[in-house]
Design a protein around this motif. Structure first.
Motif, PDB file in Angstrom:
ATOM      1  N   SER A  74       0.805  -1.229   0.000  1.00  0.00           N
ATOM      2  CA  SER A  74       0.000   0.000   0.000  1.00  0.00           C
ATOM      3  C   SER A  74       0.831   1.270   0.000  1.00  0.00           C
ATOM      4  CB  SER A  74      -0.920   0.018   1.232  1.00  0.00           C
ATOM      5  OG  SER A  74      -0.160   0.155   2.427  1.00  0.00           O
ATOM      6  N   LYS A  75       2.134   1.164   0.238  1.00  0.00           N
ATOM      7  CA  LYS A  75       2.959   2.359   0.404  1.00  0.00           C
ATOM      8  C   LYS A  75       3.748   2.655  -0.855  1.00  0.00           C
ATOM      9  CE  LYS A  75       1.712   2.577   4.710  1.00  0.00           C
ATOM     10  NZ  LYS A  75       1.021   1.290   4.805  1.00  0.00           N
ATOM     11  N   GLY A  76       3.295   3.599  -1.641  1.00  0.00           N
ATOM     12  CA  GLY A  76       4.090   4.135  -2.726  1.00  0.00           C
ATOM     13  C   GLY A  76       4.108   3.338  -4.009  1.00  0.00           C
ATOM     14  N   LEU A  77       3.632   2.096  -4.011  1.00  0.00           N
ATOM     15  CA  LEU A  77       3.705   1.292  -5.228  1.00  0.00           C
ATOM     16  C   LEU A  77       2.805   1.881  -6.300  1.00  0.00           C
ATOM     17  CD1 LEU A  77       3.826  -2.403  -3.970  1.00  0.00           C
ATOM     18  CD2 LEU A  77       5.685  -0.867  -4.549  1.00  0.00           C
ATOM     19  N   ASP A  78       3.313   1.909  -7.517  1.00  0.00           N
ATOM     20  CA  ASP A  78       2.594   2.544  -8.624  1.00  0.00           C
ATOM     21  C   ASP A  78       2.043   1.483  -9.562  1.00  0.00           C
ATOM     22  OD1 ASP A  78       1.583   4.323 -10.435  1.00  0.00           O
ATOM     23  OD2 ASP A  78       3.492   4.693 -11.441  1.00  0.00           O
ATOM     24  N   PHE A  79       0.743   1.214  -9.430  1.00  0.00           N
ATOM     25  CA  PHE A  79       0.036   0.357 -10.371  1.00  0.00           C
ATOM     26  C   PHE A  79      -0.919   1.263 -11.144  1.00  0.00           C
ATOM     27  CE2 PHE A  79       0.745  -2.255  -6.504  1.00  0.00           C
ATOM     28  CZ  PHE A  79       1.689  -3.123  -7.026  1.00  0.00           C
ATOM     29  N   SER A  80      -0.441   1.766 -12.254  1.00  0.00           N
ATOM     30  CA  SER A  80      -1.153   2.851 -12.935  1.00  0.00           C
ATOM     31  C   SER A  80      -2.493   2.422 -13.511  1.00  0.00           C
ATOM     32  CB  SER A  80      -0.273   3.421 -14.054  1.00  0.00           C
ATOM     33  OG  SER A  80       0.090   2.400 -14.966  1.00  0.00           O
ATOM     34  N   GLU A  81      -2.697   1.132 -13.782  1.00  0.00           N
ATOM     35  CA  GLU A  81      -3.913   0.698 -14.465  1.00  0.00           C
ATOM     36  C   GLU A  81      -4.953   0.078 -13.545  1.00  0.00           C
ATOM     37  OE1 GLU A  81      -4.416   1.447 -17.565  1.00  0.00           O
ATOM     38  OE2 GLU A  81      -2.410   2.325 -17.732  1.00  0.00           O
ATOM     39  N   ILE A  82      -4.753   0.136 -12.240  1.00  0.00           N
ATOM     40  CA  ILE A  82      -5.714  -0.484 -11.323  1.00  0.00           C
ATOM     41  C   ILE A  82      -7.052   0.239 -11.396  1.00  0.00           C
ATOM     42  CG2 ILE A  82      -6.263  -0.857  -8.886  1.00  0.00           C
ATOM     43  CD1 ILE A  82      -3.443  -1.512  -8.356  1.00  0.00           C
ATOM     44  N   LYS A  83      -8.113  -0.535 -11.585  1.00  0.00           N
ATOM     45  CA  LYS A  83      -9.454   0.038 -11.674  1.00  0.00           C
ATOM     46  C   LYS A  83     -10.181   0.048 -10.333  1.00  0.00           C
ATOM     47  CE  LYS A  83      -8.953   0.116 -16.186  1.00  0.00           C
ATOM     48  NZ  LYS A  83      -8.734   1.385 -16.914  1.00  0.00           N
ATOM     49  N   HIS A  84      -9.829  -0.920  -9.468  1.00  0.00           N
ATOM     50  CA  HIS A  84     -10.641  -1.133  -8.275  1.00  0.00           C
ATOM     51  C   HIS A  84      -9.752  -1.606  -7.126  1.00  0.00           C
ATOM     52  CE1 HIS A  84     -14.555  -3.159  -6.549  1.00  0.00           C
ATOM     53  NE2 HIS A  84     -14.135  -2.135  -5.838  1.00  0.00           N
ATOM     54  N   VAL A  85      -9.931  -1.011  -5.957  1.00  0.00           N
ATOM     55  CA  VAL A  85      -9.278  -1.445  -4.724  1.00  0.00           C
ATOM     56  C   VAL A  85     -10.356  -1.869  -3.741  1.00  0.00           C
ATOM     57  CG1 VAL A  85      -7.956  -0.694  -2.708  1.00  0.00           C
ATOM     58  CG2 VAL A  85      -7.201  -0.032  -4.978  1.00  0.00           C
ATOM     59  N   ILE A  86     -10.198  -3.070  -3.187  1.00  0.00           N
ATOM     60  CA  ILE A  86     -11.164  -3.588  -2.214  1.00  0.00           C
ATOM     61  C   ILE A  86     -10.454  -3.741  -0.873  1.00  0.00           C
ATOM     62  CG2 ILE A  86     -12.702  -5.495  -1.609  1.00  0.00           C
ATOM     63  CD1 ILE A  86     -12.954  -6.130  -4.577  1.00  0.00           C
ATOM     64  N   ASN A  87     -10.986  -3.087   0.150  1.00  0.00           N
ATOM     65  CA  ASN A  87     -10.488  -3.247   1.513  1.00  0.00           C
ATOM     66  C   ASN A  87     -11.304  -4.337   2.196  1.00  0.00           C
ATOM     67  OD1 ASN A  87      -8.442  -1.181   1.623  1.00  0.00           O
ATOM     68  ND2 ASN A  87     -10.090   0.321   1.606  1.00  0.00           N
ATOM     69  N   TYR A  88     -10.737  -5.541   2.277  1.00  0.00           N
ATOM     70  CA  TYR A  88     -11.443  -6.669   2.896  1.00  0.00           C
ATOM     71  C   TYR A  88     -11.773  -6.359   4.353  1.00  0.00           C
ATOM     72  CZ  TYR A  88     -12.273 -11.483   4.421  1.00  0.00           C
ATOM     73  OH  TYR A  88     -12.820 -12.626   4.938  1.00  0.00           O
ATOM     74  N   ASP A  89     -10.937  -5.578   4.992  1.00  0.00           N
ATOM     75  CA  ASP A  89     -11.216  -5.100   6.347  1.00  0.00           C
ATOM     76  C   ASP A  89     -10.687  -3.680   6.470  1.00  0.00           C
ATOM     77  OD1 ASP A  89      -8.498  -5.637   6.371  1.00  0.00           O
ATOM     78  OD2 ASP A  89      -8.712  -7.455   7.562  1.00  0.00           O
ATOM     79  N   MET A  90     -11.244  -2.959   7.415  1.00  0.00           N
ATOM     80  CA  MET A  90     -10.812  -1.585   7.649  1.00  0.00           C
ATOM     81  C   MET A  90      -9.506  -1.612   8.418  1.00  0.00           C
ATOM     82  SD  MET A  90     -11.738   1.507   7.012  1.00  0.00           S
ATOM     83  CE  MET A  90     -11.025   3.084   7.460  1.00  0.00           C
ATOM     84  N   PRO A  91      -8.454  -0.923   7.934  1.00  0.00           N
ATOM     85  CA  PRO A  91      -7.170  -0.943   8.661  1.00  0.00           C
ATOM     86  C   PRO A  91      -7.293  -0.284  10.025  1.00  0.00           C
ATOM     87  CG  PRO A  91      -7.121   0.678   6.887  1.00  0.00           C
ATOM     88  CD  PRO A  91      -8.393  -0.088   6.715  1.00  0.00           C
ATOM     89  N   LYS A  92      -6.298  -0.530  10.857  1.00  0.00           N
ATOM     90  CA  LYS A  92      -6.326   0.013  12.218  1.00  0.00           C
ATOM     91  C   LYS A  92      -6.035   1.500  12.256  1.00  0.00           C
ATOM     92  CE  LYS A  92      -4.883  -4.391  14.271  1.00  0.00           C
ATOM     93  NZ  LYS A  92      -3.839  -5.095  15.051  1.00  0.00           N
ATOM     94  N   GLU A  93      -5.390   2.029  11.223  1.00  0.00           N
ATOM     95  CA  GLU A  93      -5.042   3.445  11.178  1.00  0.00           C
ATOM     96  C   GLU A  93      -5.571   4.055   9.890  1.00  0.00           C
ATOM     97  OE1 GLU A  93      -0.847   3.704  11.571  1.00  0.00           O
ATOM     98  OE2 GLU A  93      -0.782   2.547  13.443  1.00  0.00           O
ATOM     99  N   ILE A  94      -6.062   5.289   9.967  1.00  0.00           N
ATOM    100  CA  ILE A  94      -6.629   5.944   8.792  1.00  0.00           C
ATOM    101  C   ILE A  94      -5.551   6.251   7.757  1.00  0.00           C
ATOM    102  CG2 ILE A  94      -6.404   8.317   9.602  1.00  0.00           C
ATOM    103  CD1 ILE A  94      -9.448   6.732   7.813  1.00  0.00           C
ATOM    104  N   GLU A  95      -4.308   6.379   8.189  1.00  0.00           N
ATOM    105  CA  GLU A  95      -3.213   6.597   7.231  1.00  0.00           C
ATOM    106  C   GLU A  95      -3.102   5.431   6.255  1.00  0.00           C
ATOM    107  OE1 GLU A  95       0.474   8.294   9.274  1.00  0.00           O
ATOM    108  OE2 GLU A  95      -0.716   7.536  10.936  1.00  0.00           O
TER     109      GLU A  95
END
Length: 625
Positions: free
Chosen positions: A490-511
């Motif tokens: 989740s930190k800095g990786l560049d996947f320029s063509e991603i259409k959709h991100v699914i958060n299976y669970d809410m992370p512990k920190e909003i960052e």
């Protein structure tokens, strides 16, 4: 000796006294006499001091008010009450003070907490701390903006910053430049950018590139996918090129500059960008620039040729870099450029001491850059301890979500989340990125998707480097439609063509949530982010999510709207911990739904510190008495 008799008789005036003494010594006077003329009445200390002050003031012709005597009439209500104990006077003065309300008390507590969290040892090397080394001037470079930009009035520069929503802090900030050509890059670099589809700079590049090219220390804050990597990589390539043209590097020399990353995947990605720019310059007839990747999980034998000839640029993770420096594989004698990518995450992950140790290998002043999408005030204040006259370039609020991402939050029961994933995958075409909090969930989701016939790969910290690199490569090349990952991706990786991100669970920190959804909607493209929430999610993180959705003008589900607004009472007061305006976010983690006094991240950090302290001192009491 004859007996001595003392007699005291009142004088005729009733004031003077006479004292007689009988003695055998003829030379000693036998009588001591005090007359009325010799009597000097007792003057209180207060009046004597006042009289002395009056004499001094009269010498300077300035009137001084005489302190009133406690015996003089009309002074019963005077504030000077020498017969009252000081403790009682302090109690009376406190009664006269205006009582503080609960909000003011909490704001003062926030200020104390923030000061305690930022009161750390400066982010400089131990050698510089020991020798009390302080650099006062920034580094000078040979780069200058074009004359028509240098000579333009400051109001023109401010208009450009306002049009791009750029906020700056610092003295003599270099002017913004709206085109790569005016930044005076060589033609091979401009050609490389055009091939990558980069025709004009983004807001962070408009202001950030001139700042870095000028040699200034910088804190860069911009939302994910805004092009921060180019801001610190391209100037380093140009600095290395200039050094190579002036005096070519030989074995045992180098690097000229260095980039530190918190994760291996991010280091690999930055390395590929720097190497591509170096290859473009070499194809254009410029000298060859050598880039070294220094991270765990890879064999350094593959890069022995670069080490032998001397690297111009090093991209590294802290652990492996520290090991290489201690083994003297290379040195930082001529290194004058240091960038910390995802700087706040690097500090949170415990690399602070490693970074300080790495800085001790520098032999001279360096240009220091810190970049991140989420950099709370605590990290900014701490980061400034390592910078000289820094420029803070901020595009949007630190920690804000990208406005190019459509955020959808859905309430899904825990036992139904895996099944509901298949329905969510139908929203957009691939590629899709699924985030989970722990490694076991990643493995379960990966296995479930493979059983359903979906081409999926997975990465997390428990996999070896070969598996992680295979998964990233397969996903980027289109061989896999779905990537399941922990926050390592989740930190800095560049996947320029991603259409959709699914958060299976809410992370512990909003960052982490901001970084996760920032993998889509990059470079001006629109993306979708779906997040599953349920009763197992802590209320503070849901409050942060609620305010983040409001800030980005996204739809807020009823289950989040039902959570009470805890910040309303602070908005009435309208002051922050610094007293210069209301802080809308937690100054420790950047969350919008809570204050620093109830920060879950700070609470987790305290618990971790206490656990480490207990483990260190377990059983220490035995045998001490």
């Amino acid at each position: 000796m004859s007996p001595v008799s003392n007699s005291r008789e009142p004088s005729p005036g009733g004031v003077g006294t006479k004292r007689k003494r009988v003695t055998d010594d003829p030379d000693e006077p036998t009588e001591l006499t005090y007359s009325d003329d010799d009597y000097v009445p007792y003057v209180p200390v207060r009046e004597r001091r006042a009289e002395k002050l009056q004499k001094i003031a009269s010498a300077y012709r300035r009137p001084v008010e005489r302190s009133p005597s406690p015996d003089s009439p009309g002074e019963q209500g005077s504030s000077a009450r020498p017969n009252v104990p000081l403790i009682d006077q302090a109690v009376e003065l406190k009664k006269l003070e205006k009582p503080k309300d609960e909000i003011q008390k909490e704001l003062e507590l926030e200020k104390e907490i923030l000061a305690a969290q930022t009161a750390k040892k400066a982010l400089v090397s131990n050698k510089e701390l020991a020798l009390d080394v302080h650099y006062t001037d920034t580094l000078k470079t040979s780069w200058r903006p074009p004359a028509h930009i240098r000579n333009a009035p400051p109001s023109d520069h401010d208009k450009i910053r306002q049009s791009f929503h750029i906020d700056i802090e610092g003295d003599n900030v270099p002017p913004p430049i709206k085109s790569f050509k005016e930044m005076r890059y060589p033609e091979p670099i401009l050609k490389y950018l055009r091939e990558k589809g980069i025709t004009k700079p983004t807001p962070i590049q408009v202001q950030g590139l001139p700042v870095v090219l000028s040699g200034r220390d910088m804190i860069g804050i911009a939302f994910t996918g805004s092009g921060k990597t180019l801001v610190f990589t391209l100037p380093l390539v140009m600095l290395a090129l200039e050094a190579e043209i002036k005096l070519p590097l030989i074995g045992g020399e180098g690097p000229v500059g260095m980039i530190l990353c918190p994760s291996r995947e991010l280091a690999r990605q930055t390395y590929e960008v720097a190497r591509a720019m170096a290859s473009a310059l070499a194809a254009g007839g410029f000298p060859e620039l050598r880039v070294l990747l220094c991270m765990g999980g890879i064999s350094m034998q593959e890069q022995m040729d670069v080490l032998r000839k001397g690297p111009h640029i090093v991209v590294a993770t802290p652990g492996r870099l520290q090991d290489m420096l201690e083994k003297k594989k290379f040195n930082l004698d001529i290194c004058r450029y240091l960038c910390l990518d995802e700087a706040d995450r690097m500090v949170d992950m415990g690399f602070e001491d490693d970074v300080r140790n790495i800085m001790s290998f520098f032999k001279s002043q360096r240009q220091t850059l810190l970049f991140s999408a989420t950099m709370p005030k605590k990290i900014q204040n701490f980061a400034k301890s390592a910078l000289i006259k820094p420029c803070v370039v901020n595009v949007g609020r630190a920690g804000a979500a990208s406005l190019d991402v459509i955020q959808e939050v859905e309430y899904v029961k825990q036992e139904a989340k895996v099944v509901y994933l298949l329905e969510c995958l139908q929203k957009t075409p691939p590629p899709v990125l699924i985030f989970a909090e722990n490694k076991n969930d990643v493995d379960d989701i990966h296995e479930y998707l493979l059983l359903k016939g979906i081409d999926a790969v997975a990465i997390h910290g428990g996999k070896d480097q070969a598996e992680r690199e295979y998964a990233i490569t397969a996903y980027k090349t289109g061989k896999a439609d779905v990537l399941v990952a922990t926050d390592v991706a989740s930190k800095g990786l560049d996947f320029s063509e991603i259409k959709h991100v699914i958060n299976y669970d809410m992370p512990k920190e909003i960052e982490d949530y901001v970084h996760r959804i920032g993998r889509t909607g990059r470079s001006g493209k629109t993306g979708v982010a779906t997040t599953f929430i349920n009763k197992s999610c802590p209320e503070p993180i849901l409050l942060d999510l609620k305010y983040l959705l409001r800030e980005a003008k996204q739809a807020v589900p009823p289950c989040l709207e039902a959570i009470p607004d805890v910040n309303e009472r602070f908005k009435v007061l309208g002051k922050d911990v610094d007293g210069d305006g209301l802080d809308s976010e937690c100054t420790f983690c950047g969350g919008l739904g809570h204050r620093i006094t109830s920060c879950p991240k700070l609470e987790a950090q305290k618990k971790q510190t206490q656990a480490q302290f207990r483990s260190m001192h377990a059983g220490s009491g035995a045998g001490e008495y």
